[in-house]
Design a protein around this motif. Structure first.
Motif, PDB file in Angstrom:
ATOM      1  N   GLU A 111       0.834  -1.198   0.000  1.00 53.25           N
ATOM      2  CA  GLU A 111       0.000   0.000   0.000  1.00 53.25           C
ATOM      3  C   GLU A 111       0.867   1.245   0.000  1.00 53.25           C
ATOM      4  O   GLU A 111       1.949   1.263   0.562  1.00 53.25           O
ATOM      5  CB  GLU A 111      -0.904   0.009   1.233  1.00 53.25           C
ATOM      6  CG  GLU A 111      -2.045  -0.967   1.100  1.00 53.25           C
ATOM      7  CD  GLU A 111      -3.014  -0.807   2.265  1.00 53.25           C
ATOM      8  OE1 GLU A 111      -3.288   0.344   2.652  1.00 53.25           O
ATOM      9  OE2 GLU A 111      -3.458  -1.829   2.776  1.00 53.25           O
ATOM     10  N   LEU A 112       0.361   2.269  -0.596  1.00 52.43           N
ATOM     11  CA  LEU A 112       1.097   3.521  -0.662  1.00 52.43           C
ATOM     12  C   LEU A 112       0.350   4.600   0.107  1.00 52.43           C
ATOM     13  O   LEU A 112      -0.880   4.572   0.196  1.00 52.43           O
ATOM     14  CB  LEU A 112       1.252   3.960  -2.120  1.00 52.43           C
ATOM     15  CG  LEU A 112       2.178   3.068  -2.968  1.00 52.43           C
ATOM     16  CD1 LEU A 112       1.980   3.349  -4.437  1.00 52.43           C
ATOM     17  CD2 LEU A 112       3.626   3.274  -2.580  1.00 52.43           C
ATOM     18  N   PRO A 113       1.099   5.534   0.668  1.00 54.67           N
ATOM     19  CA  PRO A 113       0.433   6.630   1.383  1.00 54.67           C
ATOM     20  C   PRO A 113      -0.205   7.586   0.393  1.00 54.67           C
ATOM     21  O   PRO A 113       0.107   7.554  -0.803  1.00 54.67           O
ATOM     22  CB  PRO A 113       1.593   7.324   2.110  1.00 54.67           C
ATOM     23  CG  PRO A 113       2.774   7.053   1.242  1.00 54.67           C
ATOM     24  CD  PRO A 113       2.553   5.697   0.635  1.00 54.67           C
ATOM     25  N   GLU A 114      -1.070   8.414   0.888  1.00 59.97           N
ATOM     26  CA  GLU A 114      -1.628   9.411  -0.014  1.00 59.97           C
ATOM     27  C   GLU A 114      -0.789  10.680   0.057  1.00 59.97           C
ATOM     28  O   GLU A 114      -0.123  10.954   1.062  1.00 59.97           O
ATOM     29  CB  GLU A 114      -3.097   9.695   0.306  1.00 59.97           C
ATOM     30  CG  GLU A 114      -3.327  10.321   1.656  1.00 59.97           C
ATOM     31  CD  GLU A 114      -4.800  10.705   1.853  1.00 59.97           C
ATOM     32  OE1 GLU A 114      -5.050  11.685   2.570  1.00 59.97           O
ATOM     33  OE2 GLU A 114      -5.687  10.011   1.288  1.00 59.97           O
ATOM     34  N   CYS A 115      -0.824  11.425  -1.023  1.00 60.28           N
ATOM     35  CA  CYS A 115      -0.055  12.653  -1.092  1.00 60.28           C
ATOM     36  C   CYS A 115      -0.645  13.675  -0.128  1.00 60.28           C
ATOM     37  O   CYS A 115      -1.849  13.907  -0.130  1.00 60.28           O
ATOM     38  CB  CYS A 115      -0.110  13.182  -2.529  1.00 60.28           C
ATOM     39  SG  CYS A 115       0.507  14.853  -2.691  1.00 60.28           S
ATOM     40  N   PRO A 116       0.181  14.272   0.738  1.00 56.14           N
ATOM     41  CA  PRO A 116      -0.344  15.252   1.690  1.00 56.14           C
ATOM     42  C   PRO A 116      -0.821  16.531   1.011  1.00 56.14           C
ATOM     43  O   PRO A 116      -1.573  17.301   1.599  1.00 56.14           O
ATOM     44  CB  PRO A 116       0.852  15.531   2.615  1.00 56.14           C
ATOM     45  CG  PRO A 116       2.056  15.115   1.845  1.00 56.14           C
ATOM     46  CD  PRO A 116       1.629  14.049   0.891  1.00 56.14           C
ATOM     47  N   ALA A 117      -0.399  16.743  -0.222  1.00 57.97           N
ATOM     48  CA  ALA A 117      -0.776  17.979  -0.910  1.00 57.97           C
ATOM     49  C   ALA A 117      -2.113  17.833  -1.634  1.00 57.97           C
ATOM     50  O   ALA A 117      -2.984  18.684  -1.524  1.00 57.97           O
ATOM     51  CB  ALA A 117       0.311  18.400  -1.885  1.00 57.97           C
TER      52      ALA A 117
END
Ligand SMILES: [Zn+2]
Length: 89
Positions: free
Chosen positions: A28-34
């Protein structure tokens, strides 16, 4: 806890994210904070490499990145100098 760097393919944001051990295994990948999209790719980090070739590749990339930062900084300083010079005319 390993911290990995990620690049967002949506908005080009580069960010660091703490990766939990089981989380990476799950792929799984994190989501972009931007932009909060999950369209991110794991950026190669110098700390996270194992092979010599990859490390050199990363060092070259890091140097490139650093020189880019220096150039941007110098350009900024130059602009400030010009602004400053103009103020006195
Ligand atoms: Zn993004």
């Amino acid at each position: 806890m390993p911290i990995f760097e990620f690049d967002c393919r949506g908005c080009g944001n580069h960010f660091e994210h703490l990766v939990l051990p089981w989380w990476e295994n799950a792929g799984e990948l994190p989501e972009c904070p931007a932009c909060h999209k999950q369209d991110v790719v794991k950026a190669l980090s110098i700390c996270a490499v194992s092979s010599e070739g990859t490390r050199q590749n990363n060092l070259a990339k890091a140097r490139k990145r650093n020189s880019k930062i220096v150039q941007e900084k110098e350009t900024e300083e130059f602009k400030e100098m010009v602004d400053h010079a103009n103020e006195h005319h």
